[in-house]
Design a protein around this motif. Structure first.
Motif, PDB file in Angstrom:
ATOM      1  N   VAL A 118       2.520  26.936  60.664  1.00 20.69           N
ATOM      2  CA  VAL A 118       3.512  25.468  60.418  1.00 20.69           C
ATOM      3  C   VAL A 118       4.490  25.131  60.864  1.00 20.69           C
ATOM      4  O   VAL A 118       5.245  25.929  61.753  1.00 20.69           O
ATOM      5  N   GLY A 119       4.879  23.793  61.972  1.00 24.16           N
ATOM      6  CA  GLY A 119       5.875  23.562  62.262  1.00 24.16           C
ATOM      7  C   GLY A 119       7.165  22.916  62.193  1.00 24.16           C
ATOM      8  O   GLY A 119       7.324  23.075  60.648  1.00 24.16           O
ATOM      9  N   LEU A 120       8.100  23.484  62.494  1.00 22.85           N
ATOM     10  CA  LEU A 120       9.667  23.413  61.667  1.00 22.85           C
ATOM     11  C   LEU A 120      10.036  21.844  62.180  1.00 22.85           C
ATOM     12  O   LEU A 120      10.996  21.578  60.680  1.00 22.85           O
ATOM     13  N   TYR A 259       9.132  32.075  66.025  1.00 29.73           N
ATOM     14  CA  TYR A 259       8.275  30.833  65.824  1.00 29.73           C
ATOM     15  C   TYR A 259       8.121  30.515  67.014  1.00 29.73           C
ATOM     16  O   TYR A 259       6.776  29.901  67.289  1.00 29.73           O
ATOM     17  N   PHE A 260       9.030  30.485  67.896  1.00 32.43           N
ATOM     18  CA  PHE A 260       9.156  29.590  69.321  1.00 32.43           C
ATOM     19  C   PHE A 260       7.322  30.094  69.907  1.00 32.43           C
ATOM     20  O   PHE A 260       6.555  29.789  70.971  1.00 32.43           O
ATOM     21  N   ILE A 261       8.250  31.339  70.300  1.00 32.64           N
ATOM     22  CA  ILE A 261       6.552  32.516  70.883  1.00 32.64           C
ATOM     23  C   ILE A 261       5.712  32.536  70.716  1.00 32.64           C
ATOM     24  O   ILE A 261       4.497  32.473  70.869  1.00 32.64           O
ATOM     25  N   PHE A 262       5.222  32.478  69.323  1.00 31.96           N
ATOM     26  CA  PHE A 262       3.961  32.325  68.757  1.00 31.96           C
ATOM     27  C   PHE A 262       3.546  30.976  68.509  1.00 31.96           C
ATOM     28  O   PHE A 262       2.416  31.195  69.222  1.00 31.96           O
ATOM     29  N   ARG A 263       4.472  30.206  68.544  1.00 27.54           N
ATOM     30  CA  ARG A 263       3.350  28.703  68.761  1.00 27.54           C
ATOM     31  C   ARG A 263       3.316  28.538  70.005  1.00 27.54           C
ATOM     32  O   ARG A 263       2.113  28.031  70.296  1.00 27.54           O
ATOM     33  N   HIS A 264       4.321  28.299  70.992  1.00 32.65           N
ATOM     34  CA  HIS A 264       4.036  28.171  72.568  1.00 32.65           C
ATOM     35  C   HIS A 264       3.286  28.972  73.528  1.00 32.65           C
ATOM     36  O   HIS A 264       2.720  28.520  74.738  1.00 32.65           O
ATOM     37  N   PHE A 265       3.133  30.307  72.947  1.00 36.31           N
ATOM     38  CA  PHE A 265       2.848  30.892  74.361  1.00 36.31           C
ATOM     39  C   PHE A 265       1.427  30.865  74.107  1.00 36.31           C
ATOM     40  O   PHE A 265       1.049  30.950  75.948  1.00 36.31           O
ATOM     41  N   PRO A 266       0.463  30.442  73.808  1.00 28.00           N
ATOM     42  CA  PRO A 266      -0.682  30.384  73.951  1.00 28.00           C
ATOM     43  C   PRO A 266      -1.164  28.588  74.953  1.00 28.00           C
ATOM     44  O   PRO A 266      -2.065  29.110  75.303  1.00 28.00           O
ATOM     45  N   GLU A 267       0.183  27.880  75.093  1.00 31.26           N
ATOM     46  CA  GLU A 267      -0.212  27.102  75.848  1.00 31.26           C
ATOM     47  C   GLU A 267      -0.788  27.736  77.684  1.00 31.26           C
ATOM     48  O   GLU A 267      -0.845  26.725  78.211  1.00 31.26           O
ATOM     49  N   ALA A 268       0.376  29.039  77.932  1.00 29.05           N
ATOM     50  CA  ALA A 268      -0.007  29.727  79.129  1.00 29.05           C
ATOM     51  C   ALA A 268      -1.588  29.915  79.713  1.00 29.05           C
ATOM     52  O   ALA A 268      -1.993  29.917  80.699  1.00 29.05           O
ATOM     53  N   LEU A 269      -2.106  29.865  78.994  1.00 32.84           N
ATOM     54  CA  LEU A 269      -3.663  29.618  78.789  1.00 32.84           C
ATOM     55  C   LEU A 269      -4.088  29.023  79.617  1.00 32.84           C
ATOM     56  O   LEU A 269      -5.199  28.640  80.393  1.00 32.84           O
ATOM     57  N   LEU A 270      -3.988  27.416  79.248  1.00 32.42           N
ATOM     58  CA  LEU A 270      -3.530  26.165  80.341  1.00 32.42           C
ATOM     59  C   LEU A 270      -3.031  25.805  81.237  1.00 32.42           C
ATOM     60  O   LEU A 270      -3.848  25.667  82.057  1.00 32.42           O
ATOM     61  N   ASP A 271      -1.597  26.893  81.231  1.00 32.07           N
ATOM     62  CA  ASP A 271      -1.012  26.012  82.128  1.00 32.07           C
ATOM     63  C   ASP A 271      -0.443  27.805  83.204  1.00 32.07           C
ATOM     64  O   ASP A 271      -0.213  27.051  84.711  1.00 32.07           O
ATOM     65  N   GLY A 272      -0.746  28.296  82.674  1.00 29.27           N
ATOM     66  CA  GLY A 272      -0.613  30.255  83.550  1.00 29.27           C
ATOM     67  C   GLY A 272       0.601  29.886  83.694  1.00 29.27           C
ATOM     68  O   GLY A 272       1.821  31.409  84.071  1.00 29.27           O
ATOM     69  N   ASP A 273       1.355  29.160  82.750  1.00 29.38           N
ATOM     70  CA  ASP A 273       2.789  30.009  83.457  1.00 29.38           C
ATOM     71  C   ASP A 273       3.961  30.399  81.483  1.00 29.38           C
ATOM     72  O   ASP A 273       3.690  29.696  80.822  1.00 29.38           O
ATOM     73  N   ILE A 274       3.720  31.201  82.123  1.00 36.42           N
ATOM     74  CA  ILE A 274       4.454  32.087  80.875  1.00 36.42           C
ATOM     75  C   ILE A 274       6.095  32.178  81.075  1.00 36.42           C
ATOM     76  O   ILE A 274       6.944  32.039  79.651  1.00 36.42           O
ATOM     77  N   VAL A 275       6.394  32.905  82.004  1.00 36.10           N
ATOM     78  CA  VAL A 275       7.742  32.209  82.289  1.00 36.10           C
ATOM     79  C   VAL A 275       8.227  30.811  81.698  1.00 36.10           C
ATOM     80  O   VAL A 275       9.446  31.097  80.738  1.00 36.10           O
ATOM     81  N   SER A 276       8.071  29.593  81.791  1.00 37.90           N
ATOM     82  CA  SER A 276       8.515  28.906  80.847  1.00 37.90           C
ATOM     83  C   SER A 276       8.118  28.495  79.750  1.00 37.90           C
ATOM     84  O   SER A 276       9.118  27.766  78.578  1.00 37.90           O
ATOM     85  N   LYS A 277       7.586  29.191  78.609  1.00 35.93           N
ATOM     86  CA  LYS A 277       7.004  29.649  77.291  1.00 35.93           C
ATOM     87  C   LYS A 277       8.398  30.480  77.112  1.00 35.93           C
ATOM     88  O   LYS A 277       9.201  30.045  75.847  1.00 35.93           O
ATOM     89  N   ALA A 278       8.390  31.871  77.828  1.00 35.22           N
ATOM     90  CA  ALA A 278       9.322  32.324  77.356  1.00 35.22           C
ATOM     91  C   ALA A 278      10.727  31.886  77.703  1.00 35.22           C
ATOM     92  O   ALA A 278      11.772  32.144  76.174  1.00 35.22           O
ATOM     93  N   TYR A 279      11.695  31.269  78.672  1.00 35.42           N
ATOM     94  CA  TYR A 279      12.827  30.432  78.232  1.00 35.42           C
ATOM     95  C   TYR A 279      12.735  29.062  77.529  1.00 35.42           C
ATOM     96  O   TYR A 279      13.582  28.419  77.220  1.00 35.42           O
TER      97      TYR A 279
END
Length: 332
Positions: A118-120, A259-279
């Protein structure tokens, strides 16, 4: 991606979420376009009587599909003065279109599971997340997927979820970003064994990236598309230095990081960019803390309501704007 809709994973607090309807100080039925899915549109066209007439008059179909025609103050035409849904009252819960039934839930589709949270942007969800006293736990526990990339991304996410709770939140997030940089380099070389070893030994990780300064944070926020007068007022206060930093909210900041890590990290499966999700997690927590600091400039005590409002404002302004998410990813 192929996935089994029945294999649902979610944060352990997810099952406590429930819409509080007219008790909400805000409404999710105002301020943005409410799209209507094809199944609901077909159903609405079959409704008769006065409610059917209003449905017919309140829906438009254009190049973006079907959606409700908002009122002059951007409210859904079925949102009454008590902030209750006249469509729900007249026809029941089953009459709601997909987005109204689902909001504020989000999903990530993996090969062997669907993750849901659920979103903030919703104050009921934000209260649950911010008042949780223990680290997040994803349930049910599942083995990592067989797909090598998915396994690597989830291993990294699991390590960061644990690492972000080790010590002062912003310092912990700097370590998360550094670990993500190392993992990204390994991923570029298909060094999946190295990623597994790195994540298994996360508790010994000592490196950290440089701080994101408050000035850099404000510059990113100011570069974003405005979503409301409240957003403009907040970013202007920050630009003018009207915020405090000498206060503690470690538990809430850790919950935000998770919350941010759980929600957005799977997006790296689409763009290959892990670093931007952590930042982004680092940027998100720092931004919300600065929002809280702005509230503290006007009062002596930071209330739970203030914390909810700050988190909600950031989420609405950034997470629910594709343009602003991309600005954040590219500028950080």
């Amino acid at each position: 991606m192929k996935n089994d809709e029945n294999s649902l994973c979610f944060p352990d607090y997810y099952t406590r979420f429930k819409c509080i309807a007219d008790k909400c100080s805000d409404t999710c039925c105002q301020g943005w376009e409410i799209c209507i899915d094809k199944h609901s549109l077909k159903k609405y066209r079959s409704v008769g009587g006065n409610i059917g007439k209003k449905l017919s008059e309140s829906i438009i179909t254009d190049g973006d599909g079907a959606h409700f025609i908002l009122t002059d103050n951007e409210r859904c035409p079925f949102l009454n003065t008590s902030n209750l849904c006249d469509l729900y009252i007249a026809l029941g819960e089953g009459s709601l279109c997909g987005i109204c039934t689902d909001h504020p839930r989000f999903r990530s589709f993996l090969s062997d599971r669907t993750e849901i949270g659920v979103g903030l942007c919703c104050e009921a969800a934000a209260e649950i997340i911010l008042t949780e006293k223990k680290p997040v736990h994803i349930v049910p526990e599942m083995h990592f997927p067989e797909n090598a990339l998915e396994k690597a991304v989830l291993q990294i996410r699991n390590a960061l979820l644990k690492l972000c709770g080790k010590g002062e939140p912003l310092t912990a997030l700097r370590k998360c970003c550094a670990l993500a940089v190392d993992a990204q380099n390994m991923l570029a070389e298909n060094d999946f064994a190295g990623i597994s070893e790195l994540c298994a030994n996360f508790s010994k990780y000592k490196f950290a990236v440089e701080e994101i300064s408050e000035e850099e944070t404000i510059a990113v926020l100011k570069a974003m598309e405005s979503i409301s007068p409240e957003w403009d007022e907040m970013t202007e206060k920050l630009a003018n230095g009207e915020y405090k930093t000498d206060f503690s909210a470690e538990n809430e900041m850790q919950r935000l990081a998770e919350y941010f890590i759980f929600r957005h990290f799977p997006e790296a499966l689409l763009d290959g960019d892990i670093v931007s999700k952590a930042y982004f997690a680092y940027f998100g927590v720092l931004s919300v803390k600065m929002f809280w600091g702005a509230y503290l400039c006007e009062k002596s005590t930071l209330t739970l309501r203030d914390k909810i409002n700050g988190a909600k404002l950031f989420s609405k302004g950034v997470e629910y704007s594709e343009e602003n998410m991309q600005r954040a990813y590219s500028m950080l």
